[in-house]
Design a protein around this motif. Structure first.
Motif, PDB file in Angstrom:
ATOM      1  N   THR A 139      50.039  35.283  44.579  1.00  0.00           N
ATOM      2  CA  THR A 139      49.641  36.550  43.946  1.00  0.00           C
ATOM      3  C   THR A 139      48.207  36.874  44.345  1.00  0.00           C
ATOM      4  O   THR A 139      47.345  35.975  44.399  1.00  0.00           O
ATOM      5  N   VAL A 140      47.965  38.145  44.646  1.00  0.00           N
ATOM      6  CA  VAL A 140      46.614  38.581  45.010  1.00  0.00           C
ATOM      7  C   VAL A 140      46.220  39.772  44.144  1.00  0.00           C
ATOM      8  O   VAL A 140      47.069  40.543  43.691  1.00  0.00           O
ATOM      9  N   THR A 141      44.940  39.893  43.896  1.00  0.00           N
ATOM     10  CA  THR A 141      44.399  40.976  43.060  1.00  0.00           C
ATOM     11  C   THR A 141      43.181  41.574  43.736  1.00  0.00           C
ATOM     12  O   THR A 141      42.404  40.849  44.395  1.00  0.00           O
ATOM     13  N   SER A 142      43.023  42.870  43.582  1.00  0.00           N
ATOM     14  CA  SER A 142      41.842  43.544  44.111  1.00  0.00           C
ATOM     15  C   SER A 142      41.424  44.630  43.127  1.00  0.00           C
ATOM     16  O   SER A 142      42.266  45.244  42.466  1.00  0.00           O
ATOM     17  N   THR A 143      40.104  44.833  43.030  1.00  0.00           N
ATOM     18  CA  THR A 143      39.583  45.886  42.152  1.00  0.00           C
ATOM     19  C   THR A 143      38.789  46.893  42.968  1.00  0.00           C
ATOM     20  O   THR A 143      38.205  46.542  44.001  1.00  0.00           O
ATOM     21  N   GLY A 144      38.813  48.095  42.488  1.00  0.00           N
ATOM     22  CA  GLY A 144      38.012  49.165  43.083  1.00  0.00           C
ATOM     23  C   GLY A 144      37.344  49.969  41.982  1.00  0.00           C
ATOM     24  O   GLY A 144      37.970  50.216  40.941  1.00  0.00           O
ATOM     25  N   THR A 145      36.124  50.358  42.167  1.00  0.00           N
ATOM     26  CA  THR A 145      35.373  51.068  41.130  1.00  0.00           C
ATOM     27  C   THR A 145      34.873  52.403  41.670  1.00  0.00           C
ATOM     28  O   THR A 145      34.318  52.475  42.771  1.00  0.00           O
ATOM     29  N   ALA A 146      35.106  53.427  40.865  1.00  0.00           N
ATOM     30  CA  ALA A 146      34.561  54.743  41.195  1.00  0.00           C
ATOM     31  C   ALA A 146      33.401  55.025  40.220  1.00  0.00           C
ATOM     32  O   ALA A 146      33.565  54.910  38.997  1.00  0.00           O
ATOM     33  N   VAL A 147      32.220  55.379  40.707  1.00  0.00           N
ATOM     34  CA  VAL A 147      31.039  55.586  39.875  1.00  0.00           C
ATOM     35  C   VAL A 147      30.571  57.030  39.997  1.00  0.00           C
ATOM     36  O   VAL A 147      30.413  57.539  41.110  1.00  0.00           O
ATOM     37  N   VAL A 148      30.373  57.643  38.810  1.00  0.00           N
ATOM     38  CA  VAL A 148      29.869  59.026  38.767  1.00  0.00           C
ATOM     39  C   VAL A 148      28.591  59.039  37.927  1.00  0.00           C
ATOM     40  O   VAL A 148      28.574  58.513  36.793  1.00  0.00           O
ATOM     41  N   ALA A 149      27.539  59.582  38.492  1.00  0.00           N
ATOM     42  CA  ALA A 149      26.289  59.649  37.728  1.00  0.00           C
ATOM     43  C   ALA A 149      26.448  60.600  36.545  1.00  0.00           C
ATOM     44  O   ALA A 149      27.145  61.632  36.633  1.00  0.00           O
ATOM     45  N   VAL A 150      25.799  60.279  35.446  1.00  0.00           N
ATOM     46  CA  VAL A 150      25.867  61.110  34.216  1.00  0.00           C
ATOM     47  C   VAL A 150      24.528  61.838  34.055  1.00  0.00           C
ATOM     48  O   VAL A 150      23.440  61.221  34.169  1.00  0.00           O
ATOM     49  N   ASN A 151      24.617  63.149  33.742  1.00  0.00           N
ATOM     50  CA  ASN A 151      23.408  63.960  33.561  1.00  0.00           C
ATOM     51  C   ASN A 151      22.907  63.780  32.128  1.00  0.00           C
ATOM     52  O   ASN A 151      23.635  64.010  31.174  1.00  0.00           O
ATOM     53  N   GLU A 172      35.411  52.722  31.745  1.00  0.00           N
ATOM     54  CA  GLU A 172      34.349  52.165  30.913  1.00  0.00           C
ATOM     55  C   GLU A 172      34.877  51.142  29.907  1.00  0.00           C
ATOM     56  O   GLU A 172      34.493  51.119  28.741  1.00  0.00           O
ATOM     57  N   GLY A 173      35.812  50.297  30.358  1.00  0.00           N
ATOM     58  CA  GLY A 173      36.288  49.215  29.515  1.00  0.00           C
ATOM     59  C   GLY A 173      37.298  49.626  28.467  1.00  0.00           C
ATOM     60  O   GLY A 173      37.659  48.821  27.597  1.00  0.00           O
ATOM     61  N   ARG A 174      37.693  50.867  28.494  1.00  0.00           N
ATOM     62  CA  ARG A 174      38.679  51.314  27.519  1.00  0.00           C
ATOM     63  C   ARG A 174      40.052  50.737  27.876  1.00  0.00           C
ATOM     64  O   ARG A 174      40.248  50.238  28.980  1.00  0.00           O
ATOM     65  N   PRO A 175      41.009  50.790  26.982  1.00  0.00           N
ATOM     66  CA  PRO A 175      42.350  50.257  27.283  1.00  0.00           C
ATOM     67  C   PRO A 175      42.875  50.827  28.597  1.00  0.00           C
ATOM     68  O   PRO A 175      42.717  52.009  28.903  1.00  0.00           O
ATOM     69  N   ALA A 176      43.481  49.906  29.407  1.00  0.00           N
ATOM     70  CA  ALA A 176      43.939  50.281  30.738  1.00  0.00           C
ATOM     71  C   ALA A 176      45.243  51.057  30.680  1.00  0.00           C
ATOM     72  O   ALA A 176      46.054  50.886  29.766  1.00  0.00           O
ATOM     73  N   VAL A 234      27.653  56.013  27.591  1.00  0.00           N
ATOM     74  CA  VAL A 234      28.028  55.194  28.757  1.00  0.00           C
ATOM     75  C   VAL A 234      26.854  54.784  29.618  1.00  0.00           C
ATOM     76  O   VAL A 234      26.996  53.992  30.537  1.00  0.00           O
ATOM     77  N   GLY A 235      25.703  55.340  29.401  1.00  0.00           N
ATOM     78  CA  GLY A 235      24.580  54.966  30.259  1.00  0.00           C
ATOM     79  C   GLY A 235      24.446  55.933  31.412  1.00  0.00           C
ATOM     80  O   GLY A 235      24.978  57.043  31.393  1.00  0.00           O
ATOM     81  N   PRO A 236      23.759  55.519  32.444  1.00  0.00           N
ATOM     82  CA  PRO A 236      23.446  56.454  33.532  1.00  0.00           C
ATOM     83  C   PRO A 236      24.663  56.796  34.398  1.00  0.00           C
ATOM     84  O   PRO A 236      24.624  57.760  35.152  1.00  0.00           O
ATOM     85  N   THR A 237      25.730  55.964  34.369  1.00  0.00           N
ATOM     86  CA  THR A 237      26.903  56.249  35.190  1.00  0.00           C
ATOM     87  C   THR A 237      28.167  56.114  34.365  1.00  0.00           C
ATOM     88  O   THR A 237      28.210  55.395  33.353  1.00  0.00           O
ATOM     89  N   PRO A 271      47.511  36.306  52.287  1.00  0.00           N
ATOM     90  CA  PRO A 271      47.762  37.554  51.573  1.00  0.00           C
ATOM     91  C   PRO A 271      46.448  38.149  51.046  1.00  0.00           C
ATOM     92  O   PRO A 271      45.564  37.423  50.572  1.00  0.00           O
ATOM     93  N   ALA A 272      46.322  39.447  51.120  1.00  0.00           N
ATOM     94  CA  ALA A 272      45.091  40.102  50.642  1.00  0.00           C
ATOM     95  C   ALA A 272      45.380  41.574  50.342  1.00  0.00           C
ATOM     96  O   ALA A 272      46.225  42.202  50.984  1.00  0.00           O
ATOM     97  N   LEU A 273      44.656  42.097  49.325  1.00  0.00           N
ATOM     98  CA  LEU A 273      44.742  43.518  48.957  1.00  0.00           C
ATOM     99  C   LEU A 273      43.353  44.127  49.030  1.00  0.00           C
ATOM    100  O   LEU A 273      42.337  43.440  48.813  1.00  0.00           O
ATOM    101  N   GLN A 274      43.320  45.407  49.257  1.00  0.00           N
ATOM    102  CA  GLN A 274      42.066  46.151  49.155  1.00  0.00           C
ATOM    103  C   GLN A 274      42.338  47.419  48.348  1.00  0.00           C
ATOM    104  O   GLN A 274      43.082  48.289  48.789  1.00  0.00           O
ATOM    105  N   ALA A 275      41.755  47.426  47.135  1.00  0.00           N
ATOM    106  CA  ALA A 275      41.914  48.600  46.250  1.00  0.00           C
ATOM    107  C   ALA A 275      40.681  49.491  46.392  1.00  0.00           C
ATOM    108  O   ALA A 275      39.546  49.036  46.221  1.00  0.00           O
ATOM    109  N   VAL A 276      40.919  50.742  46.716  1.00  0.00           N
ATOM    110  CA  VAL A 276      39.818  51.696  46.882  1.00  0.00           C
ATOM    111  C   VAL A 276      40.051  52.861  45.901  1.00  0.00           C
ATOM    112  O   VAL A 276      41.107  53.504  45.923  1.00  0.00           O
ATOM    113  N   LYS A 277      39.019  53.111  45.054  1.00  0.00           N
ATOM    114  CA  LYS A 277      39.107  54.217  44.080  1.00  0.00           C
ATOM    115  C   LYS A 277      37.952  55.172  44.337  1.00  0.00           C
ATOM    116  O   LYS A 277      36.797  54.747  44.467  1.00  0.00           O
TER     117      LYS A 277
END
Length: 458
Positions: free
Chosen positions: A446-458, A389-393, A426-429, A339-345
């Protein structure tokens, strides 16, 4: 010859005498021993051939008796044929071979022991009646084999049941079944070997009297080997070509004719095969084997179950009509579950007022989440949690929640407006993480997968 002297004297002158001699010749009586003949029907048991040889013998013209003559045996051509001088009987001892024998005897006058005569007794000794009787035995199971009763059981010698010691048994040509064998033993029993082909067989034999080897008779034993059709199947599963639906499992089937009937039209009964199994040969003689092959294509349900249990039987046609089917044989093949998952954000700046491609205050970021079942088992998507950014999910709504391998669940797009605080803390991103959790529909995996979306901060 005898002499007698006598004297005569004058009566007037008594002394006037003279003598003379009389010569007397006395003859012996005529003695006549007459030839005899007699018969003993069965030399094996023996008997009296002639009760009294004197019956036709005479002395002085009258029947001779043991009171007037003596009897002696002069010769015999068989020591088993003898004269009893006390009775005049000619006897044949038990165990005398059939044939014609002669015995010479002499009678002598008791008054004149040299007054004798001889005669010959001819004795005919017969052989016992020998009777070999045909046999028909109860059917014998040809698969396991067996032994019949003796063919001698109903045969007779001299009207009595045969004593094996008194005869010589000679089997005729043995039957030749296509498989197995049928053999007559020295004691007259017949051995049917295990695996002998079914059928009705005839087995001739001859018995001869041991005492008289030419005194023989022949009979036929009929042996029925009953039909006991039987097949066995030994099913073997090869290694699967893979562990996903659509992959295949090769199977081989070793089929053996364990019965005693030739089987034709051999076929494998296995509903899970993709096509009918192919057999090297389809006609099997008793004891013969062949190997058949086939394949099975994995279904998703079987991959989800983790095992494939497959049962097969072999069936063949019988010569006289009807079929025979083997007991079933099963295999269980383990399918490795992965079993496997792939989470893409992904993040998209839908409002980008400042520096292009970077997050400025007031810019709007749209987030898209896709959860793909990248394993080989069906999964139930139980939760998709989103955290900036680590805030409540927060929980995202995604469809569908039941994912077969390769299927993708799409979550509802949502947007986020960038704040001044985001730019200063938040830093640079600006990182947004999604965590997807799913469980196998057939196991507790049970399987778990994470996906991260990164946006640069001006």
């Amino acid at each position: 010859t005898y002499t007698l002297v006598y004297q005569i004297c004058e009566q007037l002158n008594p002394t006037n005498c003279d003598t003379a001699t009389v010569t007397v010749t006395v003859g012996a009586a005529v003695i006549d021993a007459v030839d005899d003949s007699g018969t003993v029907a069965n030399g094996a048991t023996g008997g009296v051939a002639v009760p009294d040889v004197l019956v036709n013998d005479t002395l002085n013209g009258v029947p001779a008796t043991l009171a007037t003559v003596t009897i002696t045996q002069v010769s015999t051509t068989n020591p088993n044929v003898t004269l009893d001088p006390a009775t005049g009987a000619v006897n044949v001892a038990p165990g005398t071979p059939a044939g014609t024998y002669t015995l010479v005897y002499q009678i002598c006058e008791q008054l004149n022991p040299t007054n004798c005569d001889t005669a010959t007794v001819t004795v005919t000794v017969g052989a016992a009646t020998i009777d070999a009787v045909d046999d028909a035995f109860p059917p014998v199971n040809g698969v396991g084999g067996g032994v019949t009763a003796s063919v001698l059981g109903n045969d007779t010698l001299g009207g009595a049941a045969v004593n094996p010691a008194d005869i010589v048994l000679t089997p005729g040509a043995a039957p030749t079944p296509a498989s197995g064998s049928i053999t007559m033993n020295p004691d007259g029993t017949i051995t049917i070997a295990a695996g002998t082909e079914a059928g009705t067989y005839t087995y001739p034999y001859t018995i001869c009297e041991a005492l008289n080897p030419t005194n023989c008779d022949t009979a036929v034993a009929t042996v029925v080997v009953s039909a006991q059709p039987a097949l066995t199947i030994d099913k073997t599963a090869g290694a699967p070509s893979g562990n996903r639906a659509g992959d295949t499992i090769p199977y081989s089937f070793l089929v053996t004719n364990t019965g005693n009937v030739t089987v034709s039209g051999l076929r494998i009964d296995d509903p899970q095969l993709d096509a009918a199994a192919v057999c090297a040969v389809t006609t099997l003689a008793p004891g013969a084997s062949t190997t058949c092959t086939g394949t099975h294509t994995l279904t998703q349900a079987e991959v989800d179950a983790g095992t494939v249990t497959n049962t097969a039987t072999a069936t063949g046609d019988l010569p006289g009509g009807g079929t025979v089917t083997s007991p079933p044989d099963s295999t269980t093949t383990t399918i490795v579950q992965a079993p496997a998952l792939q989470a893409v954000k992904t993040a998209t700046l839908t409002v980008d007022n400042g520096v292009q491609g970077a997050a400025d205050e007031g810019d709007v970021i749209a987030y898209d989440v896709a959860i793909t079942n990248s394993g080989n088992v069906t999964l139930d998507l139980t939760s998709v949690l989103d955290s900036l950014e680590g805030r409540p999910a927060t929980t995202l709504a995604c469809t569908p929640t039941l994912l077969v391998p390769g299927a993708t669940a799409t979550c509802t797009r949502y947007t986020y407006t960038v704040t001044v605080a985001d730019l200063t803390t938040v830093g640079p991103t600006l990182d947004n993480v999604v965590t997807a959790t799913a469980v196998s529909t057939t196991t507790t995996q049970t399987v778990t997968s994470t996906g991260t979306a990164v946006v640069a901060v001006n």
